[in-house]
Design an enzyme around this catalytic site. Sequence first.
Site, PDB file in Angstrom:
ATOM      1  N   LYS A  13       0.841  -1.219   0.000  1.00 23.34           N
ATOM      2  CA  LYS A  13       0.000   0.000   0.000  1.00 23.34           C
ATOM      3  C   LYS A  13       0.874   1.267   0.000  1.00 23.34           C
ATOM      4  O   LYS A  13       0.630   2.184  -0.778  1.00 23.34           O
ATOM      5  CB  LYS A  13      -0.926   0.023   1.233  1.00 23.34           C
ATOM      6  CG  LYS A  13      -1.894  -1.141   1.316  1.00 23.34           C
ATOM      7  CD  LYS A  13      -2.901  -0.956   2.426  1.00 23.34           C
ATOM      8  CE  LYS A  13      -2.289  -0.885   3.810  1.00 23.34           C
ATOM      9  NZ  LYS A  13      -1.735  -2.172   4.313  1.00 23.34           N
ATOM     10  N   ARG A  88      -9.799   0.952   8.858  1.00 25.79           N
ATOM     11  CA  ARG A  88      -9.411  -0.435   9.131  1.00 25.79           C
ATOM     12  C   ARG A  88     -10.545  -1.213   9.783  1.00 25.79           C
ATOM     13  O   ARG A  88     -10.409  -2.427   9.991  1.00 25.79           O
ATOM     14  CB  ARG A  88      -8.196  -0.441  10.079  1.00 25.79           C
ATOM     15  CG  ARG A  88      -6.850  -0.707   9.385  1.00 25.79           C
ATOM     16  CD  ARG A  88      -5.766  -0.669  10.435  1.00 25.79           C
ATOM     17  NE  ARG A  88      -4.555  -1.359  10.057  1.00 25.79           N
ATOM     18  CZ  ARG A  88      -3.445  -0.760   9.620  1.00 25.79           C
ATOM     19  NH1 ARG A  88      -3.446   0.548   9.442  1.00 25.79           N
ATOM     20  NH2 ARG A  88      -2.368  -1.461   9.364  1.00 25.79           N
ATOM     21  N   ARG A 127      11.740  -6.138   3.732  1.00 29.26           N
ATOM     22  CA  ARG A 127      11.675  -4.720   4.113  1.00 29.26           C
ATOM     23  C   ARG A 127      12.611  -4.444   5.298  1.00 29.26           C
ATOM     24  O   ARG A 127      13.331  -3.449   5.313  1.00 29.26           O
ATOM     25  CB  ARG A 127      10.226  -4.336   4.483  1.00 29.26           C
ATOM     26  CG  ARG A 127      10.069  -2.858   4.841  1.00 29.26           C
ATOM     27  CD  ARG A 127       8.644  -2.399   4.779  1.00 29.26           C
ATOM     28  NE  ARG A 127       7.839  -2.909   5.890  1.00 29.26           N
ATOM     29  CZ  ARG A 127       6.508  -2.874   5.905  1.00 29.26           C
ATOM     30  NH1 ARG A 127       5.851  -2.394   4.884  1.00 29.26           N
ATOM     31  NH2 ARG A 127       5.838  -3.323   6.950  1.00 29.26           N
ATOM     32  N   ARG A 139      10.818  -0.793  12.186  1.00 34.55           N
ATOM     33  CA  ARG A 139       9.536  -0.635  12.886  1.00 34.55           C
ATOM     34  C   ARG A 139       9.410  -1.664  14.003  1.00 34.55           C
ATOM     35  O   ARG A 139       9.787  -2.825  13.837  1.00 34.55           O
ATOM     36  CB  ARG A 139       8.377  -0.824  11.885  1.00 34.55           C
ATOM     37  CG  ARG A 139       8.103   0.394  11.041  1.00 34.55           C
ATOM     38  CD  ARG A 139       7.159   0.088   9.904  1.00 34.55           C
ATOM     39  NE  ARG A 139       5.883  -0.503  10.376  1.00 34.55           N
ATOM     40  CZ  ARG A 139       4.794  -0.554   9.619  1.00 34.55           C
ATOM     41  NH1 ARG A 139       4.819  -0.076   8.378  1.00 34.55           N
ATOM     42  NH2 ARG A 139       3.706  -1.099  10.078  1.00 34.55           N
ATOM     43  N   ARG A 150      -1.021  -8.744  13.332  1.00 35.52           N
ATOM     44  CA  ARG A 150      -1.546  -7.743  12.382  1.00 35.52           C
ATOM     45  C   ARG A 150      -2.395  -8.418  11.304  1.00 35.52           C
ATOM     46  O   ARG A 150      -3.432  -7.885  10.896  1.00 35.52           O
ATOM     47  CB  ARG A 150      -0.389  -6.961  11.744  1.00 35.52           C
ATOM     48  CG  ARG A 150       0.213  -5.929  12.693  1.00 35.52           C
ATOM     49  CD  ARG A 150       1.627  -5.548  12.308  1.00 35.52           C
ATOM     50  NE  ARG A 150       1.689  -4.757  11.105  1.00 35.52           N
ATOM     51  CZ  ARG A 150       2.810  -4.584  10.401  1.00 35.52           C
ATOM     52  NH1 ARG A 150       3.930  -5.187  10.755  1.00 35.52           N
ATOM     53  NH2 ARG A 150       2.800  -3.823   9.346  1.00 35.52           N
TER      54      ARG A 150
HETATM   55  P1  AMP Z   1       0.470   0.554   9.203  1.00 36.89           P
HETATM   56  O1  AMP Z   1       1.680   1.415   9.015  1.00 36.89           O
HETATM   57  O2  AMP Z   1      -0.682   0.992   8.397  1.00 36.89           O
HETATM   58  O3  AMP Z   1       0.785  -0.888   9.037  1.00 36.89           O
HETATM   59  O4  AMP Z   1      -0.009   0.733  10.730  1.00 36.89           O
HETATM   60  C1  AMP Z   1       0.814   0.432  11.762  1.00 36.89           C
HETATM   61  C2  AMP Z   1       0.006   0.253  13.023  1.00 36.89           C
HETATM   62  O5  AMP Z   1      -0.651   1.484  13.338  1.00 36.89           O
HETATM   63  C3  AMP Z   1      -1.094  -0.756  12.930  1.00 36.89           C
HETATM   64  O6  AMP Z   1      -0.642  -2.067  13.165  1.00 36.89           O
HETATM   65  C4  AMP Z   1      -2.026  -0.283  14.031  1.00 36.89           C
HETATM   66  O7  AMP Z   1      -1.547  -0.632  15.295  1.00 36.89           O
HETATM   67  C5  AMP Z   1      -1.914   1.210  13.913  1.00 36.89           C
HETATM   68  N1  AMP Z   1      -2.918   1.739  12.984  1.00 36.89           N
HETATM   69  C6  AMP Z   1      -2.682   2.358  11.823  1.00 36.89           C
HETATM   70  N2  AMP Z   1      -3.817   2.705  11.241  1.00 36.89           N
HETATM   71  C7  AMP Z   1      -4.805   2.311  12.043  1.00 36.89           C
HETATM   72  C8  AMP Z   1      -6.203   2.372  11.975  1.00 36.89           C
HETATM   73  N3  AMP Z   1      -6.829   2.903  10.939  1.00 36.89           N
HETATM   74  N4  AMP Z   1      -6.905   1.850  12.989  1.00 36.89           N
HETATM   75  C9  AMP Z   1      -6.335   1.322  14.032  1.00 36.89           C
HETATM   76  N5  AMP Z   1      -4.999   1.217  14.162  1.00 36.89           N
HETATM   77  C10 AMP Z   1      -4.222   1.704  13.179  1.00 36.89           C
END
Ligand code: AMP
Length: 307
Positions: A13, A88, A127, A139, A150
């Site tokens: 993404k 999400r 990554r 991360r 996740r």
């Molecule tokens: P990402 O970079 O999108 O993979 O997000 C990293 C982490 O941020 C996720 O595993 C969640 O813990 C948190 N997170 C990001 N976006 C959301 C969302 N829309 N709702 C809830 N948690 C989020």
Amino acid sequence: MRLILLGPPGAGKGTQALRLVDTHGIVQLSTGDMLRAAVKAETPVGLKAKDIMAAGGLVPDDVVIGIISDRIAQDDAANGFILDGFPRTVPQAEALDAMLKSLGLKLDAVVELRVNESALLDRVEKRVAEMTARGETVRADDNAEALAKRLASYREMTEPLVDYYSEKRKLLTIDGMMPIDEVAAEIQRVLEAVQAADVKAADAKAAKRKPAKKVAKAAKKSVKTPAKKAKPAKKAVKKAAKGASKTRVTKKATQKVAKKAKVSPAKKTKKLAKKAAKKTNEKARKAPVKKQAKSKKKGAKRLTKRR
Ligand code: AMP
């Protein structure tokens, strides 16, 4: 253009969002990036989200909804945006609908990147290796344990959005297993199709609106006319009948004129001459008889006198 990128962690993404930023001149709004920045800056939101994120869980809906509603309203998002990692959950999607509605904005498309789960761990490991090689901080959730969590969250909480947006006819599913360039080209192709369909729909709507205006105008006129020119039904029927008889008369007269017009002047003269000759002959035939009768009368008178 306003888009959502949907897909499990490691689907690509973020990579595709950066391409779209370049090609469409719109901003990428990643809730993951925003939350990581908040964690780093140790803001109240960051402190709340830090442990949840590290464990691979989802931050509460109200927190992310608050972050996104502030961000969408900023000037740089006026030209359009790509939502990466938001919504999400279904409540987040509903909150987004309400946000866009209140701002008078429309969501153009939801691009789902579909990938094999088995490939995701490989991608995340790759990554991590690349980030480490660049000297970047890895991360906290980029490890096998957090990734499993996740993925479980994605399946349970996020995958229902596929149906949610499919029902709204917004979903475009792309094979996320293709090479990055091919995925980008496919996204570009489907978005162009969406834009073309939007233009067509707008044209059709505009074309429909025009006759509707005409009909409304005609309806307005027809409402005014009877009120203004209303006549008793009897009178109207009489007038119509008169009109009809007038029409018949006019038809007859027209036929007569047409008949006359058909007779050529030469023919007309001949006809008149014939008529005059007939009359003269008739007179001539009648004249001697009259004279004879008169002279007979005179002769008789004379005889009587002589006697
Ligand atoms: P990402 O970079 O999108 O993979 O997000 C990293 C982490 O941020 C996720 O595993 C969640 O813990 C948190 N997170 C990001 N976006 C959301 C969302 N829309 N709702 C809830 N948690 C989020």
